[in-house]
Scaffold this motif. Sequence first.
Motif, short mmCIF file in Angstrom:
data_model
loop_
_atom_site.label_atom_id
_atom_site.label_comp_id
_atom_site.label_asym_id
_atom_site.label_seq_id
_atom_site.Cartn_x
_atom_site.Cartn_y
_atom_site.Cartn_z
N ASP A 32 0.86 -1.18 0.00
CA ASP A 32 0.00 0.00 0.00
C ASP A 32 0.90 1.23 0.00
OD1 ASP A 32 -2.02 1.81 0.20
OD2 ASP A 32 -2.48 1.41 2.31
N VAL A 33 1.34 1.63 -1.20
CA VAL A 33 2.26 2.75 -1.35
C VAL A 33 1.76 3.65 -2.48
CG1 VAL A 33 4.28 1.47 -0.52
CG2 VAL A 33 3.70 1.42 -2.95
N PRO A 34 2.20 4.92 -2.49
CA PRO A 34 1.81 5.80 -3.60
C PRO A 34 2.36 5.26 -4.92
CG PRO A 34 2.72 7.05 -1.76
CD PRO A 34 2.99 5.61 -1.47
N THR A 35 1.53 5.34 -5.96
CA THR A 35 1.96 4.86 -7.28
C THR A 35 1.63 5.88 -8.36
OG1 THR A 35 -0.14 3.71 -7.67
CG2 THR A 35 1.64 2.44 -6.63
N ILE A 36 2.22 5.68 -9.52
CA ILE A 36 1.92 6.48 -10.70
C ILE A 36 1.56 5.55 -11.84
CG2 ILE A 36 3.50 8.35 -10.01
CD1 ILE A 36 5.50 7.21 -12.07
N GLN A 200 6.22 2.72 -9.10
CA GLN A 200 6.80 3.52 -8.02
C GLN A 200 7.96 4.38 -8.51
OE1 GLN A 200 6.85 1.70 -3.92
NE2 GLN A 200 6.99 -0.18 -5.12
N ARG A 218 14.25 6.25 -5.28
CA ARG A 218 13.54 6.86 -6.39
C ARG A 218 14.45 6.92 -7.62
NH1 ARG A 218 9.08 10.26 -5.85
NH2 ARG A 218 9.31 10.46 -8.12
#
Length: 338
Positions: A32-36, A200, A218
Amino acid sequence: MNVRARAGVVTVAAAAVVAVLAGCSDSGDTPDVPTIAPQTPIAAPVVEAGAPAGQVVPMPDAGGALAYCSSTEQVAVLSADGRSVQFRPTAALSTPTRTVGLSDKASGFGTFANGVLQVLIPHALLRVNSATGDVVRTDLPGTPLSAVLTSQGQTLVGNDLGQIAVVGADGGIEKTISGLVRVDALAEHNGQVVALDRAQSSVTQVDIGGDDLGVALRSGDGATNLTVDHFGRFLTTDTKGGEFLAFSGDPLVNKFRYPVAFGPYAVGYDDTHNLAWVATTGDNKVTAYELASGTPVQTRQFTTVGQADSMVVDPDSGTVYLLSARGEGLQVIDPDQQ
C-alpha cells in the motif's frame, strides 16, 4: 544548439528512500504505497530528423522486442503482433535463420544467452532454442514483465503482481519474493540484483538468498528501463522526468542524475568502448555518454529509425542495434562511425 550540452548536471550521493514493503513467497500482497501510471515511450515525431545512421534492415512486421546473444552472434526480433520470434545472424541480418511461432502473445524478452532466448508470455516464461526451435515452458503467476539469467545460473522473472520468481536450471520455481507493485526490469551483476518498478519509479535491491527486498531509491518521476555495466553501475532512464541516472554500491546509492531531453527510453552499455547509450524517441536520436568522470559526457549522437523503443549493444564490438516499433526496420550503428 544541443540541449544536452546546455543542461546542467545534478550529481548526488544518495536519494530519498522509497517506502516499499518486503515480503516472502507466501504473501503476494501488493504494498500500500503511492503509485503512478507506468510510463510508456514518448511518441516519435512524424517528420524525421534526417536519414537514420548506419545500416537499416527492412523489417516491416517486426517491432515488439529485441535481444542479442554474444556467444552465437545473432539477434532475436519479436514480431509486431508478438506471435513469433525471428533469429538473425549479425553477419547476414537480412535473412532469418529460423522463425518460431509462440503459443501466446509475447510482451517482451529476457536474457538471450548460449543460443537460448527467454520469452515472456501471459502466465509463463518460454525458453526458445534458436538452433532447434524447441520451446520449454515454465508456468508462472501473473503476467511476466521482465526476466534475467543471473551469473549463478538462476532465472529471475518479475511480474505485474510485484513478485520475483526464482527459477532453477531445471525450470522449477524455487521461491517467490514479493513486495513491489510491478517488476518491469531486472539486472544482475556479480550476485547483486536490482529491480525497477515503473509504478513507483524506483529501483530496489533484491536479496535472493534472503528472500527479501533491500534498499529502494527513487529513479526520477517516471522510470522505464534498466541495464547494468561491467563496473556494476545500474543505469536507468526516467522518461517522464527527462533524466539518465546511475546507481551503484551495496547498499545502493544514486551516483548521478543527468538531464536528457526528448524522452529517454531504451538504455544499453558498450563494455568495449565504455559508453552508455540512451535512445530518445521524442527526437529519434541515440546518444553515447562516457561516465569515467562520474557524470555523463556526450561523445556521439546519431539519428535513429522512428520510434526506436528497443535497443541492444554488442558488448564485444560495441555495435548498437535499434528496432523501430512502427515497422521502420532494424538499425545497425558502428560506434566508431562519424
